[in-house]
Design a protein around this motif. Structure first.
Motif, PDB file in Angstrom:
ATOM      1  N   HIS A 208       5.053   0.165  -8.668  1.00  0.00           N
ATOM      2  CA  HIS A 208       3.650   0.351  -8.204  1.00  0.00           C
ATOM      3  C   HIS A 208       3.160  -0.450  -7.470  1.00  0.00           C
ATOM      4  O   HIS A 208       2.238  -1.116  -7.109  1.00  0.00           O
ATOM      5  CB  HIS A 208       2.875  -0.090  -9.544  1.00  0.00           C
ATOM      6  CG  HIS A 208       3.065   0.752 -10.992  1.00  0.00           C
ATOM      7  ND1 HIS A 208       2.819   2.064 -11.067  1.00  0.00           N
ATOM      8  CD2 HIS A 208       4.011   0.337 -11.876  1.00  0.00           C
ATOM      9  CE1 HIS A 208       3.259   2.554 -11.856  1.00  0.00           C
ATOM     10  NE2 HIS A 208       3.971   1.512 -12.721  1.00  0.00           N
TER      11      HIS A 208
ATOM     12  N   PHE B 286       0.769   3.540  -3.306  1.00  0.00           N
ATOM     13  CA  PHE B 286       0.630   3.154  -4.517  1.00  0.00           C
ATOM     14  C   PHE B 286      -0.881   2.783  -4.687  1.00  0.00           C
ATOM     15  O   PHE B 286      -1.635   2.486  -3.900  1.00  0.00           O
ATOM     16  CB  PHE B 286       1.510   1.699  -4.569  1.00  0.00           C
ATOM     17  CG  PHE B 286       2.723   1.862  -4.339  1.00  0.00           C
ATOM     18  CD1 PHE B 286       3.450   1.589  -3.322  1.00  0.00           C
ATOM     19  CD2 PHE B 286       3.611   2.222  -5.447  1.00  0.00           C
ATOM     20  CE1 PHE B 286       4.743   1.592  -2.972  1.00  0.00           C
ATOM     21  CE2 PHE B 286       4.905   2.254  -5.337  1.00  0.00           C
ATOM     22  CZ  PHE B 286       5.604   2.007  -4.135  1.00  0.00           C
ATOM     23  N   GLY B 287      -1.019   3.256  -6.159  1.00  0.00           N
ATOM     24  CA  GLY B 287      -2.553   2.712  -6.483  1.00  0.00           C
ATOM     25  C   GLY B 287      -3.744   3.996  -6.227  1.00  0.00           C
ATOM     26  O   GLY B 287      -3.382   4.860  -5.510  1.00  0.00           O
ATOM     27  N   PRO B 288      -4.585   3.769  -6.735  1.00  0.00           N
ATOM     28  CA  PRO B 288      -5.673   4.616  -6.582  1.00  0.00           C
ATOM     29  C   PRO B 288      -6.276   4.786  -5.129  1.00  0.00           C
ATOM     30  O   PRO B 288      -6.091   3.600  -4.564  1.00  0.00           O
ATOM     31  CB  PRO B 288      -6.840   4.274  -7.698  1.00  0.00           C
ATOM     32  CG  PRO B 288      -6.537   2.690  -7.763  1.00  0.00           C
ATOM     33  CD  PRO B 288      -4.999   2.563  -7.519  1.00  0.00           C
ATOM     34  N   ASP B 289      -6.611   5.691  -4.716  1.00  0.00           N
ATOM     35  CA  ASP B 289      -7.123   6.065  -3.211  1.00  0.00           C
ATOM     36  C   ASP B 289      -8.496   5.133  -2.916  1.00  0.00           C
ATOM     37  O   ASP B 289      -9.398   5.305  -3.838  1.00  0.00           O
ATOM     38  CB  ASP B 289      -7.382   7.537  -2.989  1.00  0.00           C
ATOM     39  CG  ASP B 289      -7.410   8.011  -1.555  1.00  0.00           C
ATOM     40  OD1 ASP B 289      -7.372   8.979  -1.270  1.00  0.00           O
ATOM     41  OD2 ASP B 289      -7.455   6.562  -0.835  1.00  0.00           O
TER      42      ASP B 289
ATOM     43  N   ARG C 165       0.691  -1.188  -0.170  1.00  0.00           N
ATOM     44  CA  ARG C 165      -0.144  -0.037  -0.119  1.00  0.00           C
ATOM     45  C   ARG C 165       0.767   1.181  -0.190  1.00  0.00           C
ATOM     46  O   ARG C 165       0.486   2.101  -0.647  1.00  0.00           O
ATOM     47  CB  ARG C 165      -0.891  -0.004   1.281  1.00  0.00           C
ATOM     48  CG  ARG C 165      -2.214  -0.650   1.211  1.00  0.00           C
ATOM     49  CD  ARG C 165      -3.065  -0.179  -0.083  1.00  0.00           C
ATOM     50  NE  ARG C 165      -4.232  -0.951   0.010  1.00  0.00           N
ATOM     51  CZ  ARG C 165      -5.140  -0.767   0.655  1.00  0.00           C
ATOM     52  NH1 ARG C 165      -5.107   0.326   1.415  1.00  0.00           N
ATOM     53  NH2 ARG C 165      -6.374  -1.340   0.652  1.00  0.00           N
TER      54      ARG C 165
END
Lengths: 797, 197
Positions: B173, B29-32, B3
């Motif tokens: 990522h 990392f990554g969309p919220d 995360r």
């Protein structure tokens, strides 16, 4: 490492003035307009990033700057790509800005641009289009000179999967399944194009394909996996690594798990092996030595699977890959980093086998040889020895491995229901499991808060209570065990560690062995607890022991709250006795004793409220406790509560066995104590009793007298004497004037109450229906009804 | 899936409260995920994310100090050049972050405490912890070496792009990678080339 300089940098970044910031923006725009990007540009971008990220309040960049930074994402310099992405991730996107610039040129979607897209993706649609673009890129497979053009694709897709699995359509899933099969199973088995240029004699002849090697140096005999090495790697070998890295997640997301009891068993069994392979000390010693010349049998024995649909084919290939990894993990790697990787691969492989077996039970049979090879015949066939390992060996030998503890406890929590139903060893092994907590309370407290209720059963409750109370001792013992292993015998006595000597001495062995036992059932506690506590006295300020002692009161609360739901009167009685007995038998850590007493008091009250007849039942022990004046000073909290319950529940209305004789003997015992504490100063070293003790005693006496009226004159006499004595001013047994006033006032209230015995009786020993009002249930007087009426009245205006 | 990766202080700081931690580097990392459940504006989403990572840093700080207290080991200051030693002496552990505190789902925070700084990797619950631990150590080693963190410098703040580049190779990522020494060497060569600029 972290200096004053860093702190002031952050401060500056946060407090930058708006005007200065605007100047900075314009300067940066100018720098970015230049053809060549210098060190100054890089530094300025870095500073911009610092300014933006230093605060949680988002800033918007001026549009011109924003556009310039955006264009950096497609710059040939990676540094600028990185900085551009980092800066834009910290700022808000311009309204209406669609990041669709990359739709024209898919091959330009580098890793850093993708990172930005991911972090700013707002909707499923955004992510879907990103995925579609990436997959199109995979299909066309352009290689334009950079080392690994598409390797970030799989990680990006994996991220999307984590958050929005629905972003991939059925077609995408099928496409990717096929690709994964290709990369996992059919990657090149020869080393990549040699980077090292040959010498004078390089020519097509000398560029013979060299096969990849295993970690122990032998030539690879089967398909390529992450445990194969070469001088350099081909693109599809890289994709092999990325594919395997996301394989488990992919299988968990898109291969739905069918429910079925038969498979649940297998799943549990295989999940266990996770903890087995995790343990560092067991991995190398117990496995058999494998000769380097073993030929991998995996591909030779698998059946042709060309006819399977893509999903099933992937499952089959995943299965083969894992089997191969398990074989490869047995080889002796030359480098430590590789040996560590082998362990990690082993765990991953077993977990993936778990996944696929849950999905397709027919694969279980084929995993048999691997599991047998890894853990021995018995483990493959029968759970017993595996449970023995998990509950007996791991906690007792590896209690200080925090990763193992973390995983083991999570495993227990996930499978709690099955464990409670089908694994009797679980509950019996609480002495062992608590060792994990005794060693590292802060880290594992949360886990035990969740698990403890499941360990409370009627059969083990008493032993569990004793064990919880002795957790600090267990903690000290584990520390000693740890030290004992590392310190030579001669040294310890020189340093004066008495407890260590005691730990090693044969005459006290039994005490420590009892604490270190692995299973419940061999006895609730030991006789010589006192001795044990004396031996461990110096451990009272060891940090680990202190941390452990801070976790015990919470656990006790949970224990009592759970036990109250399953206990019968006999157990309640037993627990009360344990509380009374142990209140003076605790390791002497100051706050620990106070807190534990507080917990005891609270629950003693609850028990008696629930079963008032307990008081008559246990009157002998309770009276013995209440009649000992020393308890007033050393165990004030509990003493107060014991006296209170005696006063409240020692009556015929609570239990018909309550005789006048009993009431009288209780009265006399309490009276004696009250006389003693109000006639002289407290013994040396003790403080004056809190007013609450005195008033509780007085109230208890009054209550008892109201039930046996010939005792009333004695109480009244005492209370009037008290009033006289205290009129003279201060007394030796009460240091505060206000407290004294409160005591005397209560005395007067009771005295006047007792003047009319009938009234006294109904006030001090009220019948049941008065004690359990039905105000909220009686619709005529229900408070909610009243409130509603009032609200309606006031709101209508 | 990882995360987030954090570098933060684990020592008492005059400017902050006793249990607080200053984050020097944070990469999520990554969309919220918060957005899914609530209709938050981008500003609110960002502020929420910052607060969540602050919570993680505080929890880890707490764990680090309790763990160091319990083990009773003395912290020895290592000087630049002794990165390997500093890493060997580092404390490590794992904290369970319950669902809702602060991320929606349960996560595990693996940490490495190197003197006054902590390096934390927040992983999803089913993550391969062995691999995560190895990756964390590797990342920490690179950070210590390439950013001269054992000295007095503030390079972490002024050269965060190097950490970004490092992560894009070793933890792209948020993906943990099964890298044997040859793959790792290849990636590390790329990283070293980047750092040399």
């Amino acid at each position: 490492m972290f200096s004053h300089g860093s702190e002031s940098l952050i401060k500056q970044a946060r407090e930058i003035q708006e005007s200065e910031l605007q100047k900075f923006y314009s300067r940066l725009v100018k720098l970015l307009q230049a053809k060549e990007h210098s060190h100054e540009t890089v530094d300025s971008l870095q500073r911009l990033h610092l300014i933006l990220s230093a605060t949680k309040y988002a800033r918007t960049l001026p549009p011109e700057l924003h556009k310039r930074v955006l264009s950096l994402l497609s710059s040939p310099s990676e540094q600028l790509q990185v900085l551009g992405s980092a800066v834009l991730r910290e700022t808000l996107p311009l309204s209406g800005q669609e990041l669709n610039y990359n739709q024209e040129n898919v091959s330009q979607l580098n890793s850093h641009a993708a990172a930005l897209l991911l972090s700013q993706a707002r909707s499923t649609a955004d992510l879907s289009s990103l995925c579609a673009q990436l997959l199109r890129g995979l299909e066309s497979r352009q290689s334009d000179g950079s080392a690994h053009p598409l390797t970030h694709t799989l990680p990006v897709l994996n991220t999307v999967l984590t958050h929005r699995p629905e972003c991939l359509t059925e077609d995408h899933v099928t496409l990717l399944s096929k690709k994964l099969v290709d990369w996992l199973r059919y990657a090149s088995i020869t080393q990549g194009g040699c980077a090292s240029s040959g010498g004078f004699f390089t020519g097509p002849r000398s560029r013979q394909p060299v096969p990849t090697a295993e970690l122990d140096g032998t030539v690879s005999g089967d398909f390529f996996t992450v445990l194969c090495v070469g001088q350099s790697f081909t693109d599809d070998q890289w994709m092999n690594v990325y594919s395997f890295s996301m394989l488990r997640h992919w299988l968990l997301t898109y291969h739905s798990v069918s429910n079925g009891n038969a498979t649940a068993d297998t799943a549990n069994r295989l999940q266990l092996s996770l903890s087995l392979s995790h343990s560092h000390s067991f991995s190398n010693d117990d496995r058999s030595e494998v000769d380097g010349s073993v030929v991998s049998m995996v591909s030779a024995t698998s059946s042709s699977s060309r006819l399977l649909p893509p999903k099933e084919r992937l499952r089959e290939k995943a299965f083969q890959y894992c089997q191969r990894l398990i074989e490869q993990s047995d080889r002796k790697a030359h480098k430590k980093a590789d040996a560590d990787l082998q362990k990690a691969c082993l765990v991953e492989a077993v977990c993936i086998l778990d996944c696929v077996c849950v999905e397709d039970a027919s694969l279980v049979f084929r995993t048999f040889p691997c599991i047998k090879a890894l853990f021995g015949e018995m483990a493959a066939v029968d759970c017993e020895c595996v449970w023995r390992l998990v509950f007996a060996r791991f906690p007792s030998e590896l209690f200080n491995d925090q990763f193992l503890a973390h995983e083991l406890l999570r495993f227990l929590q996930l499978n709690l229901e099955s464990l409670q139903l089908r694994v009797p060893q679980y509950i019996r092994s609480f002495p062992n499991l608590l060792k994990l907590l005794a060693w590292d309370s802060p880290a594992l407290m949360d886990d035990f808060v969740d698990l403890l209720p499941s360990l409370v059963t009627a059969g083990t409750a008493v032993e569990l209570l004793h064990t919880l109370l002795d957790l600090p001792c267990l903690s000290a013992t584990l520390v000693l065990q740890h030290r004992s292993a590392s310190l030579p015998i001669a040294e310890s006595s020189a340093r004066g560690l008495l407890s260590l000597d005691a730990f090693r001495s044969p005459s006290f062995r039994g005490l420590f062995l009892f604490l270190l036992r692995g299973e419940a059932g061999s006895g609730d506690t030991i006789d010589r607890l006192n001795t044990l506590h004396e031996l461990l006295a110096e451990a009272a300020d060891w940090p680990r022991v202190v941390q452990c002692s801070q976790s015990v009161p919470v656990l006790l609360h949970i224990f009592f709250n759970t036990v109250i739901t399953i206990a019968d009167e006999k157990l309640f009685a037993h627990l009360i006795l344990v509380m009374l007995e142990r209140s003076s038998l605790l390791l002497n850590i100051p706050k620990y004793i106070t807190e534990t007493h507080r917990v005891f008091s609270c629950h003693l009250l609850k028990f008696c409220k629930l079963h008032p007849s307990l008081v008559v039942d246990q009157s002998h022990e309770l009276l013995e406790f209440a009649g000992a004046t020393a308890n007033v000073y050393s165990k004030e909290e509990i003493y107060t509560h014991v006296v209170w319950v005696l006063g409240e529940y020692l009556s015929v209305s609570c239990d018909s066995r309550c005789s006048v004789k009993l009431i009288t003997s209780c009265f006399e015992a309490l009276e004696a104590v009250l006389f003693e504490i109000t006639s002289s100063a407290p013994p040396p070293g003790a403080v004056c009793p809190a007013p609450r003790v005195v008033t509780t005693l007085m109230s208890a006496l009054a209550k008892l007298a109201s039930r046996s009226h010939d005792l009333i004159p004695r109480v009244s006499l005492f209370l009037s004497k008290l009033r006289t004595v205290t009129r003279g001013g201060s007394v030796a047994w009460c240091s505060d004037e206000d407290d004294l006033v409160a005591i005397v006032t209560r005395g007067e209230e009771l005295w006047s109450l007792l003047k009319s015995p009938g009234v006294a009786q109904s006030v001090l020993t009220p019948p049941q229906h008065v004690m359990t009002p039905r105000w909220h249930r009686d619709t005529n007087v229900a408070t909610p009804l009243q409130l509603r009426a009032l609200t309606n009245l006031t709101q209508s205006q | 899936m990882v995360r987030c990766f954090l570098i933060h202080t684990v020592c008492p700081l005059a400017a902050l409260g006793p249990g607080d931690s200053r984050i020097l580097y944070c990469r999520v990392f990554g969309p919220d995920e918060a957005e899914r459940h609530r209709q938050l504006s981008p500003e609110e989403a960002r502020a929420l994310q910052k607060e969540k990572t602050a919570v993680v840093a505080r929890q880890v700080r707490c764990s680090v100090s309790l763990s160091r207290e319990a083990s009773g080991r003395l912290l020895v200051e290592a000087v630049p050049g002794e990165e390997a030693l500093a890493l060997q002496e580092a404390d490590s552990g794992v904290v369970r972050l319950r669902a809702g505190d602060p991320f929606t789902e349960e996560t595990s925070a693996l940490w490495l405490g190197v003197q006054s700084l902590g390096f934390t990797l927040v992983c999803e619950p089913h993550e391969n912890l062995l691999l995560a631990e190895g990756t964390l150590r590797n990342l920490t080693r690179h950070c210590l070496e390439h950013l001269h963190m054992l000295g007095q410098g503030s390079e972490v703040l002024l050269r965060s792009n190097r950490i970004d580049a490092l992560l894009s190779r070793l933890l792209p990522h948020g993906q943990l990678l099964f890298l044997n020494h040859r793959f790792a060497q290849s990636l590390e060569k790329e990283v070293a080339a980047y750092m040399a600029k």
